[in-house]
Write an enzyme that holds these catalytic residues in place. Structure first.
Site, PDB file in Angstrom:
ATOM      1  CG  ASP A  17      -1.834   1.179   1.335  1.00  0.00           C
ATOM      2  OD1 ASP A  17      -2.476   1.506   0.323  1.00  0.00           O
ATOM      3  OD2 ASP A  17      -1.933   1.810   2.411  1.00  0.00           O
ATOM      4  CB  SER A  18       0.333   4.793  -0.625  1.00  0.00           C
ATOM      5  OG  SER A  18      -0.780   5.044   0.204  1.00  0.00           O
ATOM      6  CE1 TYR A  48       2.461   5.084  -3.988  1.00  0.00           C
ATOM      7  CE2 TYR A  48       1.429   3.265  -5.160  1.00  0.00           C
ATOM      8  CZ  TYR A  48       2.544   3.831  -4.572  1.00  0.00           C
ATOM      9  OH  TYR A  48       3.729   3.139  -4.566  1.00  0.00           O
ATOM     10  N   GLY A  49      -3.409   8.257  -4.537  1.00  0.00           N
ATOM     11  CA  GLY A  49      -4.730   8.638  -5.053  1.00  0.00           C
ATOM     12  C   GLY A  49      -4.775   9.977  -5.754  1.00  0.00           C
ATOM     13  CB  CYS A  79      -3.324   0.114  -2.295  1.00  0.00           C
ATOM     14  SG  CYS A  79      -3.464   1.797  -2.919  1.00  0.00           S
ATOM     15  CG  ASN A  80      -9.871   0.077  -2.206  1.00  0.00           C
ATOM     16  OD1 ASN A  80     -10.767  -0.644  -2.624  1.00  0.00           O
ATOM     17  ND2 ASN A  80      -9.505   0.085  -0.942  1.00  0.00           N
ATOM     18  CB  THR A  81      -5.313   4.165  -5.191  1.00  0.00           C
ATOM     19  OG1 THR A  81      -6.108   4.842  -4.225  1.00  0.00           O
ATOM     20  CG2 THR A  81      -4.861   5.116  -6.256  1.00  0.00           C
ATOM     21  CD  GLU A 149      -0.064   7.092   5.877  1.00  0.00           C
ATOM     22  OE1 GLU A 149       0.994   7.163   6.520  1.00  0.00           O
ATOM     23  OE2 GLU A 149      -0.508   6.015   5.421  1.00  0.00           O
ATOM     24  CB  CYS A 177      -9.417   4.594   0.746  1.00  0.00           C
ATOM     25  SG  CYS A 177      -7.760   5.006   1.349  1.00  0.00           S
ATOM     26  CB  THR A 178      -6.703  -0.191   2.545  1.00  0.00           C
ATOM     27  OG1 THR A 178      -5.626   0.584   1.992  1.00  0.00           O
ATOM     28  CG2 THR A 178      -7.177  -1.214   1.536  1.00  0.00           C
ATOM     29  CG  HIS A 179      -5.042   5.093   4.512  1.00  0.00           C
ATOM     30  ND1 HIS A 179      -4.556   4.502   3.378  1.00  0.00           N
ATOM     31  CD2 HIS A 179      -3.987   5.736   5.098  1.00  0.00           C
ATOM     32  CE1 HIS A 179      -3.255   4.772   3.264  1.00  0.00           C
ATOM     33  NE2 HIS A 179      -2.887   5.522   4.296  1.00  0.00           N
TER      34      HIS A 179
END
Ligand code: DGL
Length: 249
Positions: A17-18, A48-49, A79-81, A149, A177-179
Site C-alpha cells: 500500500d502507499s 497514490y490517489g 490499496c484500492n487506488t 497518516e 480506501c484501505t486507510h
C-alpha cells in the site's frame, strides 16, 4: 504402514500500500489466516490517489518488484487506488499470483432497496470501478488518507472533514480506501443510520492462507517515527512485527 502428512512448503506473502492502509487490511487477513508477511508502505510517494494512472502503474510495478526481491511469492494489493487502476497491468507483467483488494466485490451482493455510496481517493473514484461493479455513487475524499497518516483518526479535524463529504440518511457506505476503517467508530457516531462495509473484512473471510504463526516485516520508503505507535494502536503485538526503512527507494 503409517502415512505422515508433511506440512506444505511455507511461502512469504507480500502486501503493499502507499502507507498505513494495508496494515489496517492485514488485521483482517490475520483474523482468518496465518503466515509470514513482507509489507511495503510507499510513504515516499503517497498519496497514490492524487496521481495519474500511468504513475500509479509504474510505482506499483516498482513496489511489486521490491516485494519479489524480498522473497515474496504471492502478492496482495491492499490499496484500492492501485487495484482499481493497475491490477491488470501488474498481472500481465509479473508471473506470480496477484490479488487485489477490489476483488472483494465477488463475495458481496449490494442491496436492492438502498443506495450504495463509495468513498475513496480521487484516482479510485475517477477509475469508476465501484460505480460500475456496484452501481454505487462515488464520492472522492482526496484529503482523508493523508489525514489518517498524520494521526487524525478520531478528532475534530477528521470529524469535520467526514461531515462535509458524507450525505445524510440511510445508505450503505463502502470504505473504498484501505486507510478508512480506522474511522469506523467515528462514522457510526456521526452517521448512525449508515451501514458500513469494509472490503478487507469481506475479502479476507474468503481469501485464506495457512502459514506458521504470524509475523510482518514492515518496510517504509520514508522514515516516520509514528509507525511503531500506529502498529501498536492497530493491535499488532510488539513481537509480531519489525520496522525497517528502505533508503534510496
Ligand atoms: N490506501 C490507499 C487506497 O486504498 C490510498 C492511499 C493513497 O492515496 O495513497 O486507495
Amino acid at each position: 504402514m503409517q502415512v505422515r502428512v508433511l506440512p506444505g512448503p511455507l511461502i512469504l506473502f507480500g502486501f503493499l500500500d502507499s502507507g498505513l492502509g494495508g496494515l489496517v487490511s492485514l488485521r483482517e487477513f490475520r483474523k482468518h489466516s496465518s503466515g509470514e508477511v513482507v509489507y511495503l508502505g510507499d510513504l515516499k510517494h503517497q498519496p497514490y490517489g492524487a496521481r495519474p494512472r500511468g504513475e500509479i502503474v509504474s510505482l506499483s510495478e516498482k513496489a511489486v518488484s521490491f516485494l519479489l526481491d524480498m522473497g515474496a511469492e504471492e502478492i496482495f494489493i491492499v490499496c484500492n487506488t492501485i487495484a482499481a487502476n493497475a491490477l491488470g497491468s501488474l498481472r500481465s507483467r509479473f508471473n506470480v499470483p496477484i490479488h487485489g483488494i477490489t476483488e472483494w466485490v465477488k463475495y458481496y451482493t449490494p442491496p436492492h432497496d438502498r443506495q450504495v455510496v463509495v468513498i475513496g481517493t480521487r484516482a479510485t473514484i475517477e477509475s469508476g470501478y465501484y460505480q460500475r461493479t456496484l452501481k454505487a455513487e462515488g464520492i472522492p475524499a482526496p484529503e482523508l488518507a493523508l489525514l489518517i497518516e498524520e494521526g487524525h483518526w478520531d478528532d475534530d479535524v477528521v470529524r469535520a472533514y467526514l461531515d462535509s463529504i458524507l450525505p445524510q440518511g440511510e445508505y450503505v457506505l463502502i470504505l473504498g480506501c484501505t486507510h478508512y476503517p480506522v474511522l469506523t467508530p467515528l462514522i457510526r457516531e456521526i452517521r448512525p443510520k449508515v451501514e458500513i462495509v469494509d472490503p478487507a473484512e469481506v475479502l479476507f473471510k474468503h481469501l485464506r492462507r495457512e502459514g506458521d504463526g504470524f509475523f510482518v516485516h514492515v518496510y517504509l520508503t520514508r522514515e516516520n517515527p509514528k509507525y511503531e505507535d500506529f502498529l501498536l494502536k492497530l493491535g499488532y503485538e510488539r513481537d509480531a512485527f519489525s520496522l525497517h526503512f528502505v533508503p534510496d527507494y
